[in-house]
Design a protein around this motif. Structure first.
Motif, PDB file in Angstrom:
ATOM      1  N   GLY A  88       0.746  -1.244   0.000  1.00 54.37           N
ATOM      2  CA  GLY A  88       0.000   0.000   0.000  1.00 54.37           C
ATOM      3  C   GLY A  88       0.775   1.291   0.000  1.00 54.37           C
TER       4      GLY A  88
ATOM      5  N   LYS B  21       2.613   4.400  -1.245  1.00 50.58           N
ATOM      6  CA  LYS B  21       2.504   5.072  -2.534  1.00 50.58           C
ATOM      7  C   LYS B  21       3.888   5.398  -3.106  1.00 50.58           C
ATOM      8  CE  LYS B  21      -2.148   6.906  -2.017  1.00 50.58           C
ATOM      9  NZ  LYS B  21      -3.054   8.023  -2.363  1.00 50.58           N
TER      10      LYS B  21
ATOM     11  N   LYS C 262     -12.397  -2.234  -0.377  1.00 51.58           N
ATOM     12  CA  LYS C 262     -11.765  -1.498  -1.467  1.00 51.58           C
ATOM     13  C   LYS C 262     -10.408  -2.097  -1.816  1.00 51.58           C
ATOM     14  CE  LYS C 262     -13.681   2.814   0.449  1.00 51.58           C
ATOM     15  NZ  LYS C 262     -14.720   3.089  -0.547  1.00 51.58           N
TER      16      LYS C 262
ATOM     17  N   PRO D  50      -6.440  -1.300  -2.461  1.00 46.89           N
ATOM     18  CA  PRO D  50      -5.557  -0.258  -1.920  1.00 46.89           C
ATOM     19  C   PRO D  50      -5.482   0.955  -2.851  1.00 46.89           C
ATOM     20  CG  PRO D  50      -4.553  -2.419  -1.675  1.00 46.89           C
ATOM     21  CD  PRO D  50      -5.775  -2.620  -2.506  1.00 46.89           C
ATOM     22  N   GLU D  51      -5.367   2.136  -2.250  1.00 47.23           N
ATOM     23  CA  GLU D  51      -5.369   3.381  -3.021  1.00 47.23           C
ATOM     24  C   GLU D  51      -4.232   3.451  -4.034  1.00 47.23           C
ATOM     25  OE1 GLU D  51      -5.571   7.128  -1.060  1.00 47.23           O
ATOM     26  OE2 GLU D  51      -7.257   6.533   0.230  1.00 47.23           O
ATOM     27  N   ASN D  52      -3.071   2.905  -3.678  1.00 43.36           N
ATOM     28  CA  ASN D  52      -1.946   3.017  -4.610  1.00 43.36           C
ATOM     29  C   ASN D  52      -2.196   2.232  -5.898  1.00 43.36           C
ATOM     30  OD1 ASN D  52      -1.623   0.489  -3.394  1.00 43.36           O
ATOM     31  ND2 ASN D  52       0.611   0.608  -3.363  1.00 43.36           N
ATOM     32  N   GLN D  53      -2.992   1.171  -5.816  1.00 40.76           N
ATOM     33  CA  GLN D  53      -3.344   0.435  -7.032  1.00 40.76           C
ATOM     34  C   GLN D  53      -4.352   1.211  -7.884  1.00 40.76           C
ATOM     35  OE1 GLN D  53      -4.214  -3.772  -6.503  1.00 40.76           O
ATOM     36  NE2 GLN D  53      -3.033  -3.825  -4.595  1.00 40.76           N
ATOM     37  N   ILE D  54      -5.294   1.871  -7.230  1.00 39.77           N
ATOM     38  CA  ILE D  54      -6.270   2.695  -7.956  1.00 39.77           C
ATOM     39  C   ILE D  54      -5.574   3.882  -8.624  1.00 39.77           C
ATOM     40  CG2 ILE D  54      -8.422   3.997  -7.793  1.00 39.77           C
ATOM     41  CD1 ILE D  54      -8.658   0.999  -7.144  1.00 39.77           C
ATOM     42  N   ASP D  55      -4.617   4.496  -7.921  1.00 41.16           N
ATOM     43  CA  ASP D  55      -3.853   5.596  -8.506  1.00 41.16           C
ATOM     44  C   ASP D  55      -3.131   5.133  -9.766  1.00 41.16           C
ATOM     45  OD1 ASP D  55      -4.675   7.180  -6.419  1.00 41.16           O
ATOM     46  OD2 ASP D  55      -2.786   7.029  -5.299  1.00 41.16           O
TER      47      ASP D  55
ATOM     48  N   ASN E 284      -5.702   4.650 -12.630  1.00 42.33           N
ATOM     49  CA  ASN E 284      -6.142   5.938 -13.170  1.00 42.33           C
ATOM     50  C   ASN E 284      -5.087   6.544 -14.090  1.00 42.33           C
ATOM     51  OD1 ASN E 284      -8.596   5.850 -11.823  1.00 42.33           O
ATOM     52  ND2 ASN E 284      -7.821   6.946 -10.026  1.00 42.33           N
TER      53      ASN E 284
ATOM     54  N   TRP F 187     -13.810   1.623 -10.255  1.00 47.94           N
ATOM     55  CA  TRP F 187     -12.889   1.812 -11.375  1.00 47.94           C
ATOM     56  C   TRP F 187     -13.225   0.924 -12.572  1.00 47.94           C
ATOM     57  CZ3 TRP F 187     -11.234  -3.128 -11.665  1.00 47.94           C
ATOM     58  CH2 TRP F 187     -11.192  -3.865 -10.466  1.00 47.94           C
TER      59      TRP F 187
END
Length: 806
Positions: A383, A385, A424, A426-431, A434, A457
């Protein structure tokens, strides 16, 4: 009794000694009577027999064994024959490792997607879970050893699992949480069953006579062995009365003394003890026969190939926009994502398997035929970033025709002993996703996780392949699906909501203090979504193929339903046809539809096959709380054949005669249940359903802490030392997470924070006994010096007694 002649030769002390373990994994032996120890090992999807110091948490490595796909994965195959073959191979490996009892499979219901152990369980549907588990158990036990189905019952959360009281009404208990166990007990004759940690309606499950005697023994005629989950015994004598033969692990003879005293005082009849001993001896002798001519090795490559076959049939194609898959040979492909380099292929905790081999995506790319132009990690596994990793991934993606993006949940997010914080990614994967989308929209996501995730996503990927946790051969299986060597045929064994807040139990999960209330009743999973008309991202039973199928010519009679399926595409493939049944009466609240059968059929292009799915004793039944038995409501029933729960292809109507039972409910008193909209069931309405008052779910902070209170409750302790210890535990957990030691932090939550005090004695193999624990509780409750003196005194007595016995 089958072994009365042997039991008659035993002393009371010898009988009692058999009722708990010899050590962490073995039962007690009695050499003079030829009774050997039997070995129990974790094994839901592979044998975990530890070569070094034994533990229950997966800390120490085990002897290499095939790591098959987990139950959550296998369920997506809907293939009972394949499940049986996997069971046969598990049984064969158990014999090679001299394991008598394989602790699995797990068949608890996926009540809520946050439950941390969902990767070990099959489905949100009891019929599918029961049928798949039953086939696997038949395979395991065909080799002469025993499977051990678990966790009986309603073990629906990991938080405070050893002390939480599960409050559930009788109908929901029977229809949702016990049906899979009923199928397994009756159809596969499992020889061993594991009781769960939790209480059920006020009584620990292994002491619950309604569960263990009325239902399991008397109604289902179960004559096998019940073993506690490790450290799951509360009152040993009460457990014995309920028919719980074996307590694990060892308590160094402490609870044997409780049993002996109970018999001598007349609290329990010796005949009850004899019956428990008899069933345990039967398990012992039957499984020992498997080792008379033991195999010394198994075909590792053959077992690896089966693991690949199971993975291939369990992979679910969820999206394929513009027919981007299978990949064209001339397309330049960029491989991005940490999980391509190091696969997430199994769960964590007691089910960790040391694989015989582990295939790697990057090493297999060349032979797969994919025109790979390079690999980038893209994100940190746990996770953290990194814009640098994202930039490097985007630079690679710019030169590719297609991006294969390997994403998912890490090992410490899904683990035994604690529940997930959210559903959800992890945010770093969504970033990363995107950023990639802005560079190259031709993205195929390959998802690895053992449970549901939200996908806001989803519009940014053209393809989505869900491998779940696909075992040691999963990397190759996924590549074969991507290239079209395999036509995907898996279908989801659980629903995927749009948002966590859409799930039926989200208001009632988890129980944080004393109890957890199952106010949603029978409406879990698709039973809720379909009845309450709640939109989902992917419905139960959903999965795409590289070909197409047409359904036709439905015929229904009292015996079952017959119909045709035609492969209308250009590729050979397999379709999973699903039988759903719904009553057209509104006199008794029911889900809109329920799965009552399924059939996986393989078809060549243009081929048509006639399929028959027979009705059985579970097709039309419901549990009537007035008659306290299964009944059939006289009504017209809609018979539905679907490609998923939301994609009904054929339907018909059948009138079914009823059993004449009285109506179990007053409709006007249960409006939420009759509408299926159970998101905000009031306490009063839930108590009407339960037919009793709901116990207070909050800790009574005025009482001193006792055996079944948890370490976490030290925050309310009268003793300053205990409160300090609690703060130290909390700080340690925070600090370990802060420095990236999340596995160790999880271990603190699982084995310390949520552990009841009695676990100190039950899980330490005799290092601490209950009298010593009394002293610790004195310290916790504000009597430091008195308690410390008591602990030291009892410790000296225990060591003296142990020395005298030696």
């Amino acid at each position: 009794m089958k072994h009365k002649d042997i039991i008659d030769q035993m002393t009371l002390e010898e009988k009692a000694s058999l009722m708990s373990g010899k050590d962490f994994w073995q039962t007690m032996d009695i050499g003079r009577l030829g009774i050997k120890s039997i070995f129990l090992a974790d094994g839901p999807h592979g044998i975990r027999k530890q070569a070094a110091a034994a533990d229950h948490l997966g800390l120490n490595p085990s002897i290499p064994a095939t790591s098959f796909p987990t139950a959550a994965t296998v369920a997506n195959s809907w293939n009972m024959k394949l499940g049986r073959k996997m069971g046969e191979y598990l049984g064969e490996e158990a014999i090679v490792q001299k394991v008598n009892v394989l602790l699995g499979p797990g068949i608890n219901m996926k009540r809520n997607p946050l439950a941390g152990r969902n990767f070990e369980y099959f489905s949100e549907d009891p019929y599918l879970a029961g049928k798949m588990a039953s086939s696997m158990i038949k395979g395991i036990q065909s080799q002469g050893i025993s499977a051990c189905v678990k966790h009986f019952a309603v073990n629906s959360q990991e938080e405070r699992r050893m002390s939480i009281d599960t409050i559930v009404d009788e109908r929901t208990l029977r229809e949702i949480y016990l049906t899979a166990f009923e199928i397994v007990v009756k159809e596969s004759q499992t020889k061993t069953l594991m009781s769960s940690y939790n209480l059920l309606n006020g009584t620990y499950t292994n002491e619950n006579t309604h569960l263990m005697r009325d239902i399991l023994r008397d109604e289902w005629n179960y004559d096998g062995v019940v073993v506690t989950d490790w450290g799951g015994s509360n009152d040993r004598v009460a457990g014995l009365k309920a028919g719980n033969e074996l307590e694990m692990p060892t308590t160094a003879g402490e609870t044997n003394k409780d049993i002996i005293q109970a018999v001598k005082s007349g609290k329990i009849k010796e005949q009850v003890l004899d019956e428990n001993v008899d069933r345990l001896l039967e398990l012992n002798f039957i499984t020992e026969e498997a080792f008379e001519h033991p195999k010394k090795q198994f075909d590792m490559e053959g077992h690896h190939q089966l693991a690949q076959k199971v993975a291939e049939e369990s992979i679910v194609l969820l999206k394929n926009e513009d027919n981007l898959l299978p990949l064209k040979k001339d397309k330049k492909v960029a491989v991005i994502g940490e999980f391509a380099r190091e696969a997430r292929y199994q769960g964590a905790g007691s089910s960790i398997v040391n694989p015989t081999k582990l295939e790697n995506t990057l090493e297999l790319l060349a032979e797969s035929g994919i025109n790979n132009i390079g690999f980038e990690q893209g994100f940190n596994r746990y996770g953290k970033k990194s814009q640098r990793k994202i930039d490097k991934a985007c630079a690679l993606a710019k030169d590719a025709d297609v991006v294969l993006l390997y994403i998912g949940l890490d090992e410490v997010t899904e683990a035994e002993g604690l529940d997930r914080e959210n559903i959800k990614l992890p945010e770093n994967q969504i970033d990363l996703l995107n950023a990639l989308y802005e560079i190259n929209p031709n993205i195929v996501a390959i998802l690895s996780s053992g449970a549901v995730v939200e996908m806001p996503w989803i519009d940014k990927v053209k393809g989505l392949v869900h491998g779940y946790l696909s075992g040691q051969a999963g990397a190759k299986a996924i590549l074969r699906v991507l290239t079209g060597d395999i036509n995907p045929s898996g279908k989801l064994a659980e629903s995927y909501p749009l948002h966590y807040e859409d799930t039926p139990a989200h208001h009632y999960f988890p129980g944080k203090e004393v109890s957890v209330e199952h106010r949603e009743g029978i409406f879990i999973g698709y039973r809720y979504y379909d009845t309450a008309n709640v939109n989902v991202l992917f419905p139960f039973g959903y999965g795409l193929s590289y070909t197409t199928f047409a359904y036709s010519n439905i015929e229904v009679d009292q015996e079952g339903v017959t119909f045709n399926i035609t492969n209308t595409g250009s590729r050979a493939g397999a379709e999973i046809a699903q039988l759903y049944v719904g009553t057209q009466s509104d006199l008794i609240f029911r889900p809109k539809k329920e799965l009552k059968g399924f059939n996986k059929v393989y078809l060549q292009p243009g081929e048509t096959k006639t399929i028959t799915i027979p009705f059985d004793d579970k097709t039309f039944r419901y549990f009537n709380v007035k008659t306290n038995q299964w009944e059939i409501e006289e009504a017209d029933y809609e018979i539905m054949i679907g490609a998923s729960s939301a994609d009904i292809q054929l339907n018909s109507t059948l009138f079914v005669e009823g059993s004449g039972a009285p109506l179990p409910y007053e409709k006007n008193k249960l409006p939420s249940y009759y509408s299926g909209k159970i998101n905000n069931v009031s306490l009063e309405e839930f108590e009407t359903l339960l037919e009793r008052k709901v116990p207070d779910s909050r800790w009574d902070r005025s009482k001193p802490l006792g055996y079944n209170d948890t370490i976490a409750q030290c925050q309310y302790a009268k003793g300053g030392f205990a409160r300090f210890a609690f703060k130290l535990i909390k700080f340690s957990h925070w600090f370990l997470r802060k420095i990236g030691k999340r596995s160790t932090a999880n271990l603190i939550m699982m084995s310390v924070y949520h552990m009841p005090f009695r676990g100190m004695a039950r899980m330490t193999g005799g290092m601490m006994n209950m009298p010593m624990l009394d002293g610790i509780l004195m310290i916790v409750n504000g009597h430091f010096f008195k308690g410390a003196k008591h602990v030291l005194s009892e410790r000296r007595q225990m060591l003296k007694a142990a020395k005298g016995n030696n």
